[in-house]
Design an enzyme around this catalytic site. Sequence first.
Site: not given
Length: 604
Positions: A2, A27, A75, A99-100, A480, A484, A487, A503, A599
């Site tokens: 947040c 955020r 958030w 926050n938290g 992954e 990355k 991309e 193979h 995105k």
Amino acid sequence: MCGIVGYLGDKNTKEILLSGLKELEYRGYDSAGIAVLQDGEFSIYKAVGKLVNLEEKTKEFITDKFAVGIGHTRWATHGKPTELNAHPHLGESSYVVHNGIIENYAELKQKLQEDGVKFLSQTDTEVIVHQFEKNLLACEDGFKAFSKTISELEGAYATLIVTASLPDTIFFAKHGSPMLVGVNDEDEKFFASSDSPLIGLAKEVNYFEDGDYGYVTKDELVIYNKNAEKTKPNFSQLSTDKLSAQKDGYRFFMEKEIYEQSDVIADTLIGRLSDEEIVFDEIDKNLFDGINEIKLCACGTSYHSALSASYMFERYSKIRCSVEIASEFRYRSPIMAKDTLFVVISQSGETADTLETLKMAKRANLKTLVICNVDNSSMVREADACILTRAGIEKGVASTKAFATQVTVFWMLSLYVAKLRDSLTTDELKYQIHLLRETPVATKVSDEIHEKIKRLSKRYLHGHGFFFIGRDIFFPLALEGALKLKEISYLHAEGYPSGEMKHGPIALADPELFTIALLPEHLLYEKSKNNVEELSARDSTICAISAKEFDKADDFIKINPCKDYMLEFFEMMIVVQLLSLEISIRLGNDVDMPRNLAKSVTVE
Ligand code: M6R
């Protein structure tokens, strides 16, 4: 996740708070609010959704004299994004933003309720303000009451409190969530959870350390440290560039997000680990009644985290698990058995292909669950149940922290199901939970490793392709790593199971074929090593990532020795992310906005 702002001074408080929140909106933006104390009177405004809704509500509100004010953009973690759950939260005559997560909020709340306190929201935050008022009533000294309150909180927080009886004071505390205070020659004081709201307003700033708390008035900035000793502020100059301030000094958002992973994983774990079991308050235990198979469906990076999950579900929970690429699944007349839990995974919650598979599962009357980073997104609204990954807003197109938190959630979920199905002993569960607690440490980026990767990256800017190879759960990590790299570097890269190279793909081996080999010490080490040696014998250039020295490699990136392969997984994840980042930077690419990508892919 947040954003917090605060202001004390005689300029336009409303505008300062709102424009500060605008800087922090990236955020969290499911609701926002401000509380301003002017002429002894509070004015409070809250609105659900983006900040424009709050701006609209405050149109007629004028602040033209000395005031103290606090603001927040949220958030959601505890409680839905509603006006009642939006900050600032009210006590009798005080307001708080935070926050938290307050880990012991349930306990504090119960005691306060026993004392007759009425709670308006479902948040953990609201206990702070009530606890403060309870202490204030008892000691009639604002700062003493605040200090006592802080000592009673457990968890991670950055918080500001304003109270009607001290109309020229803002109390602050920081423990585990970022916050800074800015000052200038006009006796104004500014608070924020990151630099950017303070740019152009504060002359110099003090970044609080964990455990710092205190208060500001027009003439004072009083700081106590975690040992309750009065300390002097440690002022520094503020950067003048807003974009770079949002990036907190990192070159790209992707880099910042790689570094954030340790913190966001800690957020993902908060409140969900007890000594012997995993706690997911957000899902009903009945969700798994009658379930004999889990089907996971996603795209891109989220698909890779799903693939990692399949290893954990079968290994720990002993439940059948299959994984599907959403764009394939939706057109292939799949069999939807009633005893299947259908799980979609998505950072955004809006990916069109994944969303459609969720709708298909609903039409087939399957139970559904979404693992998602964005509350209130289309998938969260559509699914029967939801677990939020709590990664915070991810700005880099190349996903990093979303992946890390997805794998963390799946690890926890596989243990949660293991408990339900009695497939792990209590000791095994305890051990896994102990490992989970170590994940934030395993994902801390060390300067040494980053420097090494920066230097080494210059040797990998050409060639006819990369193979990222791994076995078992390191195969999805290899996929992954390759995603990355392609991309953001536009170099050809493939992820492959180490044992499968012979193979076919081994035919490509020559010095211009780069193999990035994942060699965990604690999982099939000898087997993986043999596969890498086969490639080395055919002259492929090898970059090995391992905790164990490996002399057949041309380059070697040493991770910290870990006690378990899951921790090695997270250590290696950081390495492959940084390697892609540094190669891309050397090639002069725009890391955060790579060509041809978006995105959130809301078209099929
Ligand atoms: O928002 P989602 O997780 O559903 O997005 C899925 C993919 O589009 C996404 O992971 C994509 O592959 C990223 N660019 C990966 O870095």
